[in-house]
Design a protein around this motif. Structure first.
Motif, PDB file in Angstrom:
ATOM      1  N   PRO A  55       0.823  -1.213   0.000  1.00  0.00           N
ATOM      2  CA  PRO A  55       0.000   0.000   0.000  1.00  0.00           C
ATOM      3  C   PRO A  55       0.857   1.264   0.000  1.00  0.00           C
ATOM      4  O   PRO A  55       2.016   1.252   0.437  1.00  0.00           O
ATOM      5  CB  PRO A  55      -0.805  -0.132   1.295  1.00  0.00           C
ATOM      6  CG  PRO A  55       0.080  -0.917   2.204  1.00  0.00           C
ATOM      7  CD  PRO A  55       0.855  -1.866   1.335  1.00  0.00           C
ATOM      8  N   ALA A  56       0.300   2.364  -0.446  1.00  0.00           N
ATOM      9  CA  ALA A  56       0.990   3.658  -0.447  1.00  0.00           C
ATOM     10  C   ALA A  56      -0.060   4.754  -0.355  1.00  0.00           C
ATOM     11  O   ALA A  56      -1.148   4.656  -0.922  1.00  0.00           O
ATOM     12  CB  ALA A  56       1.818   3.831  -1.717  1.00  0.00           C
ATOM     13  N   TRP A  57       0.309   5.816   0.373  1.00  0.00           N
ATOM     14  CA  TRP A  57      -0.615   6.941   0.538  1.00  0.00           C
ATOM     15  C   TRP A  57      -0.626   7.823  -0.696  1.00  0.00           C
ATOM     16  O   TRP A  57       0.399   8.057  -1.331  1.00  0.00           O
ATOM     17  CB  TRP A  57      -0.229   7.776   1.751  1.00  0.00           C
ATOM     18  CG  TRP A  57      -0.599   7.136   3.060  1.00  0.00           C
ATOM     19  CD1 TRP A  57       0.238   6.609   3.987  1.00  0.00           C
ATOM     20  CD2 TRP A  57      -1.919   6.977   3.560  1.00  0.00           C
ATOM     21  NE1 TRP A  57      -0.471   6.104   5.040  1.00  0.00           N
ATOM     22  CE2 TRP A  57      -1.804   6.325   4.814  1.00  0.00           C
ATOM     23  CE3 TRP A  57      -3.191   7.303   3.088  1.00  0.00           C
ATOM     24  CZ2 TRP A  57      -2.900   5.997   5.592  1.00  0.00           C
ATOM     25  CZ3 TRP A  57      -4.280   6.987   3.860  1.00  0.00           C
ATOM     26  CH2 TRP A  57      -4.140   6.338   5.095  1.00  0.00           C
ATOM     27  N   THR A  58      -1.822   8.320  -1.017  1.00  0.00           N
ATOM     28  CA  THR A  58      -2.019   9.182  -2.182  1.00  0.00           C
ATOM     29  C   THR A  58      -2.979  10.296  -1.790  1.00  0.00           C
ATOM     30  O   THR A  58      -3.870  10.103  -0.961  1.00  0.00           O
ATOM     31  CB  THR A  58      -2.609   8.385  -3.359  1.00  0.00           C
ATOM     32  OG1 THR A  58      -1.858   7.201  -3.556  1.00  0.00           O
ATOM     33  CG2 THR A  58      -2.594   9.213  -4.633  1.00  0.00           C
ATOM     34  N   HIS A  59      -2.770  11.475  -2.402  1.00  0.00           N
ATOM     35  CA  HIS A  59      -3.682  12.590  -2.179  1.00  0.00           C
ATOM     36  C   HIS A  59      -4.216  13.056  -3.523  1.00  0.00           C
ATOM     37  O   HIS A  59      -3.485  13.121  -4.523  1.00  0.00           O
ATOM     38  CB  HIS A  59      -2.973  13.758  -1.485  1.00  0.00           C
ATOM     39  CG  HIS A  59      -3.887  14.912  -1.207  1.00  0.00           C
ATOM     40  ND1 HIS A  59      -3.934  16.030  -2.014  1.00  0.00           N
ATOM     41  CD2 HIS A  59      -4.795  15.121  -0.221  1.00  0.00           C
ATOM     42  CE1 HIS A  59      -4.830  16.881  -1.533  1.00  0.00           C
ATOM     43  NE2 HIS A  59      -5.366  16.347  -0.440  1.00  0.00           N
ATOM     44  N   ILE A  60      -5.500  13.357  -3.553  1.00  0.00           N
ATOM     45  CA  ILE A  60      -6.139  13.818  -4.781  1.00  0.00           C
ATOM     46  C   ILE A  60      -6.883  15.099  -4.485  1.00  0.00           C
ATOM     47  O   ILE A  60      -7.435  15.286  -3.392  1.00  0.00           O
ATOM     48  CB  ILE A  60      -7.096  12.737  -5.340  1.00  0.00           C
ATOM     49  CG1 ILE A  60      -7.588  13.135  -6.730  1.00  0.00           C
ATOM     50  CG2 ILE A  60      -8.270  12.496  -4.399  1.00  0.00           C
ATOM     51  CD1 ILE A  60      -8.359  12.023  -7.424  1.00  0.00           C
ATOM     52  N   GLN A  61      -6.858  16.025  -5.464  1.00  0.00           N
ATOM     53  CA  GLN A  61      -7.591  17.284  -5.328  1.00  0.00           C
ATOM     54  C   GLN A  61      -8.148  17.637  -6.686  1.00  0.00           C
ATOM     55  O   GLN A  61      -7.448  17.565  -7.701  1.00  0.00           O
ATOM     56  CB  GLN A  61      -6.675  18.399  -4.816  1.00  0.00           C
ATOM     57  CG  GLN A  61      -7.395  19.716  -4.581  1.00  0.00           C
ATOM     58  CD  GLN A  61      -6.496  20.746  -3.892  1.00  0.00           C
ATOM     59  OE1 GLN A  61      -5.659  20.382  -3.061  1.00  0.00           O
ATOM     60  NE2 GLN A  61      -6.664  21.995  -4.255  1.00  0.00           N
ATOM     61  N   GLY A  62      -9.444  17.975  -6.725  1.00  0.00           N
ATOM     62  CA  GLY A  62     -10.077  18.250  -7.996  1.00  0.00           C
ATOM     63  C   GLY A  62     -10.830  19.571  -8.001  1.00  0.00           C
ATOM     64  O   GLY A  62     -11.328  20.021  -6.967  1.00  0.00           O
ATOM     65  N   HIS A  63     -10.909  20.186  -9.205  1.00  0.00           N
ATOM     66  CA  HIS A  63     -11.674  21.403  -9.434  1.00  0.00           C
ATOM     67  C   HIS A  63     -12.836  21.034 -10.363  1.00  0.00           C
ATOM     68  O   HIS A  63     -12.630  20.478 -11.443  1.00  0.00           O
ATOM     69  CB  HIS A  63     -10.814  22.492 -10.077  1.00  0.00           C
ATOM     70  CG  HIS A  63     -11.576  23.758 -10.356  1.00  0.00           C
ATOM     71  ND1 HIS A  63     -11.735  24.756  -9.418  1.00  0.00           N
ATOM     72  CD2 HIS A  63     -12.218  24.187 -11.484  1.00  0.00           C
ATOM     73  CE1 HIS A  63     -12.458  25.731  -9.937  1.00  0.00           C
ATOM     74  NE2 HIS A  63     -12.745  25.409 -11.203  1.00  0.00           N
ATOM     75  N   ILE A  64     -14.058  21.362  -9.958  1.00  0.00           N
ATOM     76  CA  ILE A  64     -15.269  20.959 -10.676  1.00  0.00           C
ATOM     77  C   ILE A  64     -15.702  22.089 -11.602  1.00  0.00           C
ATOM     78  O   ILE A  64     -15.912  23.226 -11.163  1.00  0.00           O
ATOM     79  CB  ILE A  64     -16.395  20.613  -9.686  1.00  0.00           C
ATOM     80  CG1 ILE A  64     -15.947  19.499  -8.734  1.00  0.00           C
ATOM     81  CG2 ILE A  64     -17.654  20.203 -10.425  1.00  0.00           C
ATOM     82  CD1 ILE A  64     -16.913  19.240  -7.597  1.00  0.00           C
ATOM     83  N   LEU A  65     -15.836  21.793 -12.907  1.00  0.00           N
ATOM     84  CA  LEU A  65     -16.321  22.762 -13.885  1.00  0.00           C
ATOM     85  C   LEU A  65     -17.814  22.535 -14.111  1.00  0.00           C
ATOM     86  O   LEU A  65     -18.273  21.388 -14.238  1.00  0.00           O
ATOM     87  CB  LEU A  65     -15.571  22.603 -15.212  1.00  0.00           C
ATOM     88  CG  LEU A  65     -14.044  22.802 -15.158  1.00  0.00           C
ATOM     89  CD1 LEU A  65     -13.442  22.626 -16.555  1.00  0.00           C
ATOM     90  CD2 LEU A  65     -13.701  24.177 -14.605  1.00  0.00           C
ATOM     91  N   ARG A  66     -18.571  23.600 -14.161  1.00  0.00           N
ATOM     92  CA  ARG A  66     -20.015  23.528 -14.361  1.00  0.00           C
ATOM     93  C   ARG A  66     -20.409  24.379 -15.567  1.00  0.00           C
ATOM     94  O   ARG A  66     -19.736  25.369 -15.894  1.00  0.00           O
ATOM     95  CB  ARG A  66     -20.758  23.999 -13.115  1.00  0.00           C
ATOM     96  CG  ARG A  66     -20.420  23.185 -11.863  1.00  0.00           C
ATOM     97  CD  ARG A  66     -21.119  23.724 -10.620  1.00  0.00           C
ATOM     98  NE  ARG A  66     -20.710  22.996  -9.420  1.00  0.00           N
ATOM     99  CZ  ARG A  66     -21.318  21.913  -8.962  1.00  0.00           C
ATOM    100  NH1 ARG A  66     -22.384  21.449  -9.601  1.00  0.00           N
ATOM    101  NH2 ARG A  66     -20.882  21.299  -7.889  1.00  0.00           N
TER     102      ARG A  66
END
Length: 696
Positions: A101-112
């Protein structure tokens, strides 16, 4: 790639893509409408994927994102879309190519779009293995705490509605309930005397046969938890092997690395134990232990309620059944089946009952009834009412009189209870039925040809209601005939009740089941009980089925019954004429004079010495004898007396005694029945009596 400790040549200032790549931070672009996803080279490297291994859709990451993490990420994204937010972020664990296992970070910007509908997410994904103080781990721990707390809360709320041990076990075996705890097996044991009985085992089938029944003093973790009233935490396979060698042969082939066994304690004593087995390694944190113990406490309370409920219900049902007939007698000429089913209402019991009363000479009385209420008082009243009604009909009271006296008896008890009841008296030799109904359901009959219908029986008020408030109220008797092969059905309303009080639907289902059901009454009774299943309206149910055996009597061999009205000069003449014709039809023409004379003496005795007239009937008995009965309303019993040469009376019974093979008197409620029998030789009589003999 640059050598370790040597920085690569990077221009000044660094390009954005260089900054992202050096910090193992990639980008993604997710088309929500088309379902496509683009990952740049660094993002592919973070997920340890080759370009040709990625399908270009979110499903292409499933080999690297465990299903539990995928579900958590989907929930996070869905919540952000629902809340109208423009950003979201999350830590999660990915799986490297070698499975670590390995730690991961995700960040997203939502377009509308212009209407505010989300159509695209652009974001970054980065390797979080070197984050200070492992914020990823803290995030997982926080998420795990919320998940476990939610499971405990939801499970406790569901168990609050459990009323039986089966309800509790169904919750524990539900993958959506305790499965979120991460356990691969969930086991529930209930203390039964000096043993533990495993009553539930769920999830992935990690079932250990040897612990279905175990002693409390056995060297097993569930027994230890019950014995010490302390939870047993097992952190490794080595602890399973060394601490519980009897259990180890069954744990060894399973993918189990740890486990916990919680005592289920109620009122200071262990009533059972809960076992959870895990694939995870390592000990349980203090917070996990507290949550698991809280879960065990909630399960213990629900299990105790369920055990007490079932004990009370079994006691109540036993009391109810003790007040019903212990056995149904064998009745020649009929097949009878009875059923009783108690409502699942704890210690509350109902007042439903049935009874079968042999009356001799091929006659039988059957009854069914229901006392208002669901408590011990209703059951007690039921027991008294059943016995007193049985006593009245055994004494010879007519159906209407017996029902009226039962009504008076119940009213005199001053219980403020009423009861509904149907009583039917059947002559299985002739098929004649006299039926009386007190506020009860109409009976149902299925004919020998398979057709069925409800019998329209004249009804009176329920038993126990004050008759003075209803002038003229009584219990009229309805006469009908039950042919050989016909089946009579009596039941209480628990058989037709449905949720929301939809009894009409229940009645339609009952009629369909009776018409299409088997001929055998025992099999038909089972079909009707299965009909209600668990969808009934919460009432108990009693059922009685009677099927008349035999085949139709030959032409001219049917029973004869006439009314003797006082003051009717043509009555005796008509009766004598019909009796002579019936005697000839039965093949006893040579005895017609003796039989007619004996019948005339009995009829004259009834008309002269009583005021209400009477009934005369004639039929062939199962023994091949011709039986004449004259009923009247006088309770004074006749007796044979000697008459001198000049007496005008006193010779009637002497004459009957000389002419007939046997004669006698039977009390019939408010009156009596005087009868005599003649032996009828010849094949015609044997043919006429054959149905009665076959009915035995």
């Amino acid at each position: 790639m640059a050598e370790r400790g040597v920085s690569p040549e990077v221009q000044w200032p660094a390009r954005p893509d260089t900054s992202l790549a050096l910090n193992r931070m990639g980008t993604f672009d997710w088309d929500l409408e088309g379902g496509q996803m683009h990952l740049d080279a660094t993002a592919l490297e973070v997920f340890d994927l080759l370009p040709e291994e990625f399908s270009g859709t979110p499903e292409g990451l499933r080999d690297r994102v465990p299903s539990a993490e995928e579900a958590r990420l989907d929930t996070r994204v869905a919540q952000a879309l629902k809340d109208g937010r423009s950003h979201y972020g999350a830590y999660f664990r990915r799986r490297r190519r070698d499975g670590t296992p390995a730690w991961t970070h995700i960040q997203g910007h939502i377009l509308r779009d212009a209407d505010g509908r989300p159509h695209r997410i652009i974001g970054i994904v980065r390797d979080a293995a070197h984050d200070p103080d492992e914020p990823g781990a803290a995030g997982e721990q926080s998420e795990g705490r919320r998940r476990m707390t939610g499971v405990v809360e939801r499970t406790t709320a569901i168990l609050a509605h459990a009323r039986t041990v089966n309800d509790v076990t169904d919750v524990l075996k539900d993958p959506e309930a305790l499965g979120h705890l991460g356990a691969v097996s969930v086991m529930l044991g209930v203390v039964d005397g000096g043993r533990i009985h495993l009553v539930a085992e769920g999830q992935l089938g990690s079932y250990v046969p040897e612990i279905e029944y175990t002693r409390i003093d056995a060297r097993l973790p569930m027994s230890e938890a019950v014995r010490t009233l302390q939870p047993v935490f097992i952190a490794s396979r080595e602890e399973f092997e060394q601490g519980y060698p009897e259990l180890w042969p069954y744990i060894e082939p399973l993918s189990v690395h740890s486990g916990v066994y919680l005592p289920l304690i109620a009122q200071g004593r262990a009533i059972g134990a809960l076992g959870l087995l895990y694939r995870r390694d390592g000990d349980f944190t203090a917070e996990e232990r507290n949550l698991l113990m809280a879960l065990g406490s909630g399960i213990a309370q629900s299990l105790q309620r369920a055990i007490l409920f079932e004990q009370e219900h079994d006691l109540a049902e036993g009391l109810q059944r003790a007040m019903l007939p212990r056995r149904i007698p064998e009745i020649p000429g009929a097949r009878i089946a009875v059923r009783y089913r108690a409502a699942r209402m704890g210690r509350d019991i109902g007042g439903d009952w049935y009874d079968v009363v042999p009356l001799g000479e091929g006659r039988v009385g059957v009854m069914i009834g229901d006392v208002e209420g669901h408590d011990t008082d209703a059951a007690a009243v039921m027991g008294q009412l059943r016995i007193v009604l049985r006593a009245y009909v055994t004494e010879g009271h007519t159906p209407g009189t017996a029902m009226a006296r039962a009504c008076d008896f119940l009213r005199d008890l001053q219980t403020d209870r009423f009861a509904t009841c149907t009583y039917a008296e059947l002559d299985l030799n002739t098929g004649a039925v006299q039926m009386v109904r007190a506020g009860h359901l109409d009976p149902v009959v299925r004919r020998g040809d398979g057709s069925c219908h409800r019998l329209q029986v004249a009804g009176g008020l329920p038993l126990g209601l004050p008759q003075r408030e209803h002038p003229g109220a009584g219990y009229p008797v309805t006469s009908l005939e039950l042919h050989p092969g016909d089946t009579l059905l009596l039941c209480t309303d628990g058989l037709i009740e449905r949720p929301q009080g939809d009894s009409e639907t229940g009645m339609r289902e009952l009629m369909d089941a009776v018409c299409d059901g088997p001929v055998d009454v025992e099999e038909l009774a089972d079909v009707l009980c299965d009909l209600i299943g668990d969808v009934g309206g919460g009432d108990d149910m009693a059922l009685l089925l009677l099927r008349r055996r035999g085949t139709p009597a030959p032409r001219g061999g049917g029973p004869l019954r006439l009314r003797l009205a006082p003051g009717d000069p043509r009555g005796p003449t008509t009766a004598r004429h019909l009796i002579r014709a019936a005697v000839a039809a039965w093949g006893a023409r040579e005895q017609a004079d003796e039989i007619e004379l004996a019948a005339d003496e009995l009829m004259t005795n009834a008309l002269v010495h009583t005021e209400g007239g009477g009934h005369v009937s004639m039929r062939m008995t199962a023994e091949g004898r011709l039986r004449i009965e004259v009923e009247d309303s006088s309770s004074a019993l006749p007796h044979r007396r000697e008459a001198d040469d000049w007496s005008l009376s006193g010779r009637g019974l002497l004459l009957v005694e000389q002419l007939a093979q046997e004669w006698g008197v039977e009390p019939r409620g408010g009156g009596k029945c005087v009868w005599c029998e003649f032996a009828v030789p010849g094949p015609a009589a044997r043919e006429a009596a054959a149905p009665a003999r076959a009915a035995r």
